[in-house]
Design a protein around this motif. Sequence first.
Motif, PDB file in Angstrom:
ATOM      1  N   ASN B 287       0.560  -0.963   0.041  1.00 21.86           N
ATOM      2  CA  ASN B 287       0.573  -0.002  -0.144  1.00 21.86           C
ATOM      3  C   ASN B 287       1.070   1.480   0.308  1.00 21.86           C
ATOM      4  OD1 ASN B 287      -2.238   1.435  -0.151  1.00 21.86           O
ATOM      5  ND2 ASN B 287      -2.266   1.106   2.104  1.00 21.86           N
ATOM      6  N   VAL B 289       0.535   4.843  -0.476  1.00 19.76           N
ATOM      7  CA  VAL B 289      -0.520   5.394  -0.888  1.00 19.76           C
ATOM      8  C   VAL B 289       0.069   6.991   0.006  1.00 19.76           C
ATOM      9  CG1 VAL B 289      -2.748   6.677  -0.326  1.00 19.76           C
ATOM     10  CG2 VAL B 289      -2.476   4.415  -0.388  1.00 19.76           C
ATOM     11  N   THR B 290      -0.424   8.097  -1.094  1.00 18.54           N
ATOM     12  CA  THR B 290      -0.172   9.572  -1.265  1.00 18.54           C
ATOM     13  C   THR B 290      -1.267   9.900  -0.917  1.00 18.54           C
ATOM     14  OG1 THR B 290       1.741   9.161  -2.555  1.00 18.54           O
ATOM     15  CG2 THR B 290       1.224  11.502  -2.053  1.00 18.54           C
ATOM     16  N   LYS B 291      -1.398  11.203  -0.037  1.00 18.66           N
ATOM     17  CA  LYS B 291      -2.469  11.652   0.562  1.00 18.66           C
ATOM     18  C   LYS B 291      -2.128  13.524   0.896  1.00 18.66           C
ATOM     19  CE  LYS B 291      -5.481   8.095   2.040  1.00 18.66           C
ATOM     20  NZ  LYS B 291      -6.617   7.166   2.651  1.00 18.66           N
ATOM     21  N   GLU B 308      -5.190   1.686  10.872  1.00 18.65           N
ATOM     22  CA  GLU B 308      -4.439   0.659   9.317  1.00 18.65           C
ATOM     23  C   GLU B 308      -4.542  -0.620  10.198  1.00 18.65           C
ATOM     24  OE1 GLU B 308      -3.075   1.906   6.736  1.00 18.65           O
ATOM     25  OE2 GLU B 308      -4.526   4.137   7.064  1.00 18.65           O
ATOM     26  N   THR B 314       2.282  -0.846   4.467  1.00 16.73           N
ATOM     27  CA  THR B 314       2.331   0.403   4.545  1.00 16.73           C
ATOM     28  C   THR B 314       2.866   1.797   4.099  1.00 16.73           C
ATOM     29  OG1 THR B 314       0.348  -0.462   5.442  1.00 16.73           O
ATOM     30  CG2 THR B 314       0.291   2.140   5.881  1.00 16.73           C
ATOM     31  N   LYS B 316       2.539   5.683   3.554  1.00 16.88           N
ATOM     32  CA  LYS B 316       1.377   6.781   3.626  1.00 16.88           C
ATOM     33  C   LYS B 316       1.361   7.680   4.608  1.00 16.88           C
ATOM     34  CE  LYS B 316      -3.346   6.266   4.815  1.00 16.88           C
ATOM     35  NZ  LYS B 316      -4.670   5.924   4.983  1.00 16.88           N
ATOM     36  N   THR B 345       4.134   4.772   8.392  1.00 16.07           N
ATOM     37  CA  THR B 345       3.214   5.557   8.060  1.00 16.07           C
ATOM     38  C   THR B 345       3.186   6.691   9.338  1.00 16.07           C
ATOM     39  OG1 THR B 345       0.234   6.131   8.313  1.00 16.07           O
ATOM     40  CG2 THR B 345       1.134   4.538  10.015  1.00 16.07           C
TER      41      THR B 345
END
Lengths: 408, 483, 246
Positions: B287, B289-291, B308, B314, B316, B345
């Motif tokens: 995973n 992910v760029t937020k 999470e 992960t 993120k 994260t």
Amino acid sequence: MNIQDNYQKNKKNIFFSENKDIQTYREKLINIFENDRFDKKNNESLKNINLKNFFDFKYKYLISEETSVINNNQENSYSIVSVNGQCLSYKDDKIEITKILDEDYIDFSKNDIIENNDHFVNLNSLFLNSGFKILIKKNNNIKIKISNIITDDDLTIFQKNNYICEEGSSLNLIEEYENKNNSTSNILNVIKLEKNSQLNHFLIQDNSSNHNLIITTHSSVKKDSTYTQKVYNFSEGYVRNFHYSELKEANSEADLQGIFFLKDNNTSNNKTYVKHLAEDCKSNQVYKGILNDRSKATYFSNTHVDQVAQKTEGYQLSKGILLSDNASYFSKPELKIYADDVKCSHGSTIGPIDENAIFYLRSRGMSKIAATKILISSFINEELSSIDNEQMSEIIQKKLVRYLSKVK
Amino acid sequence: MNSDTLNTLNSYSINKYKYGFVTEIDDEKPKKGLNEDTIKFISLKKNEPEWMLDWRLKAYSKWKKMKEPKWANLSFPEIDYQDIYYYSAPKGFEKKPKDLSEVDPKLIETYNKLGIPLEEQKVLAGVAVDVVFDSVSVATTYKGELEKLGIIFCSIGEAIQKHPDLIKKYLGSVIPPGDHSFSALNSAVFTDGSFVYIPEGVKCPMELSTYFRINAENTGQFERTLIIADKGSYVSYLEGCTAPKRDDNQLHAANVELIALEGAEIKYSTVQNWYPGDEDGRGGIYNFVTKRGLCAGKNSKISWTQVETGSAITWKYPSCILKGDNSIGEFYSVAITNNFQQADTGTKMTHIGKNTKSKIISKGISLGKSQNTYRGEVSFLRKADKARNYTQCDSLLVGNQCGAHTVPYIDSKNNTAVIEHEASTSKINEDQLYYCRQRGLSHEEAVSLIVNGFCKQVLQELPMEFAVEAQKLVSISLEGSVG
Amino acid sequence: MFLEIKDLSVKIENKNILKSLNLNINKGEVHAIMGPNGSGKSTLANVLAGKEDYEILNGSINFKDNDLFDLNIEERAQEGMFLAFQYPVEIPGVNITPFLHSAINSKRKRMNEEEIDNLSFAKLLKSKASDLGINIDMLKRSVNTGFSGGEKKRYEILQMSILNPDLAILDETDSGLDIDALKIVTDGVNKLKTKDNSFLIITHYQKLLDYIKPDYVHVMVNGSIVKSGGSEIAAEIEKDGFQKFQ
Ligand SMILES: Nc1ncnc2c1ncn2[C@@H]1O[C@H](COP(=O)(O)OP(=O)(O)OP(=O)(O)O)[C@@H](O)[C@H]1O
Ligand SMILES: [Mg+2]
């Protein structure tokens, strides 16, 4: 001039350049320099550094061994003046001082806690031109004061010192760095504490703005031993204090503290890294900084707890006060923990002097500037009041007063 | 640690994943691998205008020159980008179905099993859901009600067709395609995702929600979400995700961009429960992910909450750029890792405007042989007068084979700004366990209760509908026994 | 016999704490234990409750026809053993109400009784709390978190009255209570008292025993019970201290 040429050209001045093993090791280091992309973002040893100043330097060294002094003025108490990183040899039934030996060099090169990309340590290893070794013999209780003097402008000192405390011994070590000439000292202190020994290490740094001081300490601490380091940095020139400590056996302790006072364009980079490798060890990493004008500082702290290091207690604290809107402070308090029965924590605060406190003091009739000064003093009060050596406490108070007199 | 605790822990680390079933459905895929043809295929399937294809191709050419960011505390084999399908759609989805009668009943059944009913009479009260199955959005509930308020809630594919001006203006404005390799990758091949626009002054009356499901094998999921809250508006958005159990690792590289204009507030909550791999570390979702949210206007606010529990890896860092004066950024996170899971994260709070405030509460729990890292950056730029940050990150270690790491970067360039950071790491408190058990709770219940208590500051930030679910999920991640 | 402790010796971290201790408690009796600091009173309470740090060197404990050592902590609690702790631990984030609700239901489950539902439990909790002068707002807080010393003690008694144990062990529940609170708490205990349950009260002060009348008073010194008798012993201790028992 690039590192490779610099090294080749000055070989004759560099320690151990005939030793084959050391040659090979140095080739490896040169390779690291040539292949590194000097990525400032991910390399803690490069942050806030003007690379050109440090890696493109003029290598100049002078031996002036004859002027160094050792004084055994009181029982168990010695004072040493080290000149250009050198010290005379000396021996009695309690301590022994010699030149640094190639075996010490090789021994250090095998350590794996200092990352390969700490370029200042690598430079030190490459260009080593001075240093000494002090051994405290079993069960002695010793005080040593060292004044580090550099005699000429334009010198670059690459110095490596070994301190060894044998079983049951204790050492109170005060080092002063007060250099006024245009020079650079890159010093690596390698410290070994055998069982049940103690070292209290004080570093008072007060160099002028044209002197750069880079001190890296590597300490390895064995069973029931405690290493304490307290750094007081009042320098007007660049200072780097990096410390790597390994708690190798049960019930050992590392207490690493520092305070720094910055102004003008000055920069200070600091790091403490403690690796817990055995059970029941404690560590404490506390740095506080006051930053005025356009000064800059970094502080990296790291508690690494190995899987076997159960019952670890690790504490970190980083505090910064920014007195000016052009000052900046970067801190990275890191925890890396692989054992479960641990108590580790860190705290970090950065900010201005508490306005409510200023208001309170002013409402008692104090001027704003007086209030500011009082609050700066109280910020580091704990560190200052814990100095149990009266003479040293006085020296540091004076330096603090001098710093405060410039705070507007 | 006493033997009882160890026994309980052992039973916990045998994690059973409840959502691991596969839906047997025909799907349509291009050839494996990433090249211009793949991108053209996706763009064509989505019936995209020329400018969109250009945008994708530009991102692709950037990606080709980039390397994966390497700073995270993660280890995984090299990802073979040529061995992945970049698009997968259940057959018959050339066009999004108009209503459920057009949707394959197998799909509806899938979502029922996941607890997301799509049928009109059963839809979740107070939550509008956009459902993404592999690469396509299959249904959006409550659409009509939202339209009355001028709220746009649709798949991003639909938004590209119907609202090109908004897309052109905002897509990639917070996360530039060239930011890093995963953002470039996503920009090149994103397939679906949600688009939300809340008009000026509108407070969205219900939770908006997207549910992501990876079904097809060897398929990467690259969704793109864009949420724009216009002046003075408010929206709360939820995201949930699951994937079937498979022995291979699957790649998920989503991008989420939030934009809050003056006085607007966006609350974004995620409950991430992708398949984490089995007890031996086989399979599971990667995973990446760029937020990122931009508080563009004065007095705006963006709040991220994440729970999470899934994924093999992960990576993120939901972040906030606090540009508008007085804007507020928040990050609340619970990350639980078990077995061989690795999580790196955290968040990034960049204070640009005056009086900006941010708050970070992070709770990490490591079990089994997992590695759990909090990585966060707080920076105050020169002009961020009177900015404030408060950070608290706590880690709990359960068992002695896992790792918990805290890596904060704190950077202040403003002398009126105040930053406060606290962190702690410890094992689960035996005295608390003893106390609970003395009152008659079983060891398992006691652990679950204490861990939930440990996470409470974060869980209470979730919207009501999700909070209870999340609590259960926390307990399940601990015990692995399915209720 | 309801509770029978025979020849109990207990050690922790290489230190012998309890030494050949004997104590019998029958149904319906109230026993008090007094003793100087460090004599092992809390240790005894913890061993009864099943805390795991102790090493049992010798002896046996029988409780309601069970060998107590066969039961783990929660099983003992579910069987009706309750320990009001000397230092109740804070559990942040764990709300009082659901916590106690699961506690009572685990006990009911073991006893094959029907579980109590949310609503009736809330009612029960409220009425018991108001009996003990506990503010309803406090029930919204986390277990012991941020409670004052006295509040913690009161909250222990609240839990006791909800769980309605067969054997309640009160470890210095009186210390930290102001005089009014002491009255309320002891009232609570007396209300709970029946001919079917028993109390073991650990205290330093005679005062408590003015409110809760013990049938027996034991003096514990250095890990064993050195004297047993009626309430007159408490008065003796109040007057002369423990000196003469040592
Ligand atoms: N975990 C432990 N490790 C080592 N010693 C312990 C431990 N727990 C208790 N002890 C020791 O055992 C002895 C008895 O302790 P205990 O708490 O039972 O005394 P007490 O009679 O309840 O005292 P007080 O009246 O002060 O509450 C003390 O000397 C104490 O220090
Ligand atoms: Mg006690």
